[in-house]
Design a protein around this motif. Structure first.
Motif, short mmCIF file in Angstrom:
data_model
loop_
_atom_site.label_atom_id
_atom_site.label_comp_id
_atom_site.label_asym_id
_atom_site.label_seq_id
_atom_site.Cartn_x
_atom_site.Cartn_y
_atom_site.Cartn_z
N LEU A 19 98.11 13.43 69.78
CA LEU A 19 98.18 14.50 70.41
C LEU A 19 99.48 14.82 71.13
O LEU A 19 99.95 15.77 71.10
CB LEU A 19 97.14 14.55 71.62
N PRO A 21 100.70 14.62 74.33
CA PRO A 21 100.96 15.74 74.98
C PRO A 21 101.94 16.03 75.83
O PRO A 21 102.71 16.97 76.46
CB PRO A 21 99.64 15.71 76.15
N ILE A 24 104.44 17.93 73.78
CA ILE A 24 103.97 19.27 73.51
C ILE A 24 104.00 20.00 74.96
O ILE A 24 104.09 21.32 74.87
CB ILE A 24 102.43 19.21 73.21
N PHE A 28 104.46 24.21 75.59
CA PHE A 28 103.40 24.92 76.66
C PHE A 28 104.17 25.71 77.39
O PHE A 28 103.73 26.83 77.71
CB PHE A 28 102.54 23.91 77.06
N ILE A 47 92.51 24.30 79.13
CA ILE A 47 92.92 23.67 77.62
C ILE A 47 92.04 22.35 77.81
O ILE A 47 91.65 21.89 76.69
CB ILE A 47 94.40 23.70 77.87
N CYS A 51 89.66 21.33 74.67
CA CYS A 51 89.86 20.21 74.10
C CYS A 51 88.65 19.00 74.01
O CYS A 51 88.80 18.26 72.96
CB CYS A 51 91.44 19.41 74.50
N SER A 127 94.91 25.46 72.94
CA SER A 127 93.80 24.32 72.44
C SER A 127 94.09 23.94 71.26
O SER A 127 94.06 22.73 70.89
CB SER A 127 92.48 24.47 73.29
N THR A 131 97.57 21.72 70.75
CA THR A 131 97.13 20.62 71.12
C THR A 131 96.25 19.87 70.35
O THR A 131 96.58 18.58 69.90
CB THR A 131 96.57 20.65 72.66
N THR A 136 94.39 15.76 64.62
CA THR A 136 93.75 15.16 65.64
C THR A 136 92.23 15.25 65.25
O THR A 136 91.41 14.39 65.37
CB THR A 136 93.83 15.83 67.02
N THR A 169 91.42 13.75 77.22
CA THR A 169 91.59 15.08 77.79
C THR A 169 92.11 15.07 79.35
O THR A 169 92.78 16.00 79.82
CB THR A 169 90.27 15.87 77.65
N ILE A 172 95.72 15.00 79.00
CA ILE A 172 96.19 16.20 78.61
C ILE A 172 96.26 17.26 79.55
O ILE A 172 97.28 17.89 79.98
CB ILE A 172 95.31 16.76 77.63
N TYR A 176 99.97 18.84 81.18
CA TYR A 176 100.11 20.31 81.26
C TYR A 176 100.20 20.93 82.82
O TYR A 176 100.95 21.63 83.11
CB TYR A 176 98.98 21.11 80.65
#
Length: 224
Positions: A19, A21, A24, A28, A47, A51, A127, A131, A136, A169, A172, A176
């Protein structure tokens, strides 16, 4: 207890490197533009919730869905690798990040999205596939196929796996939710460098996922 903690730890350890995050988060930010913190918080929650359900579905029913449609994991990896690599290549060669942010600010008044926009964009592309991508999903399906057959062990492993997905999650959401803080800490130059580096990593991940699928397909051909 050993079975419980093993399953609880295995899920985040397996999924978070894929993932990624933290890497990412700059992507984002570049895709959302200068939205207000309250909306960013709502989007991050949306999101993370999407996820959670995507990962839970992949872990517990993903293998059955693939069997129903006659789709193998190598095919999922090849197709997913192409999607991820294309997204990474597009972001890597995008020279108009500032224009993108300005256009988003102009189109949304610099702060607001409608509820329908928040719902639709919260799922695609944030999502899926940004992500929770095909890599994944393939890893989650693989975890699901390793569930024990003994009923008691299956229940314990299932509960632990669900908690592991919840922890994943949560990471994540935090990445974000506080992505803007990370951007301020890095500054404009640092954020741009991290964005390009993240896009390159995303491109490499896509190629790696696709190559793994191709290798599996070639291996199957040699066995026939």
């Amino acid at each position: 207890m050993i079975i419980f903690f093993k399953a609880l730890i295995v899920v985040p350890i397996t999924l978070l490197p894929i993932l990624n995050p933290i890497a990412i988060a700059p992507i984002f930010l570049s895709m959302t533009g200068p939205i207000e913190p309250q909306l960013a918080n709502r989007l991050a929650k949306r999101i993370a919730l999407n996820c959670f359900f995507l990962l839970m579905g992949a872990v517990f029913i993903g293998s059955y869905v693939l069997d129903f449609f006659g789709i193998s994991l190598p095919i999922v990896r090849v197709a997913g690798g192409i999607v991820v690599a294309m997204a990474g290549w597009k972001l890597l060669n995008d020279q108009g990040q500032d224009k993108l942010r300005n256009s988003v600010a102009a189109s949304h008044g610099g702060s607001t999205w409608t509820r329908e926009e928040l719902r639709s964009r919260g799922f695609y592309p944030f999502s899926f596939p940004l992500t929770v991508g095909p890599g994944t999903i393939a890893a989650s399906v693989t975890l699901g196929t390793q569930m024990p057959n003994k009923p008691v062990d299956w229940i314990i492993t299932s509960i632990a796996s669900a908690m592991g997905v919840l922890l994943t999650t949560l990471v994540i959401y935090l990445c974000y939710r506080f992505a803007r803080n990370m951007e301020r800490l890095l500054g404009d130059v640092g954020a741009t460098v991290l964005l390009r580096l993240s896009a390159f990593i995303l491109l490499c991940i896509g190629i790696e996922i696709g190559w793994a699928g191709i290798s599996d397909l070639v291996g199957d051909l040699k066995l026939r």
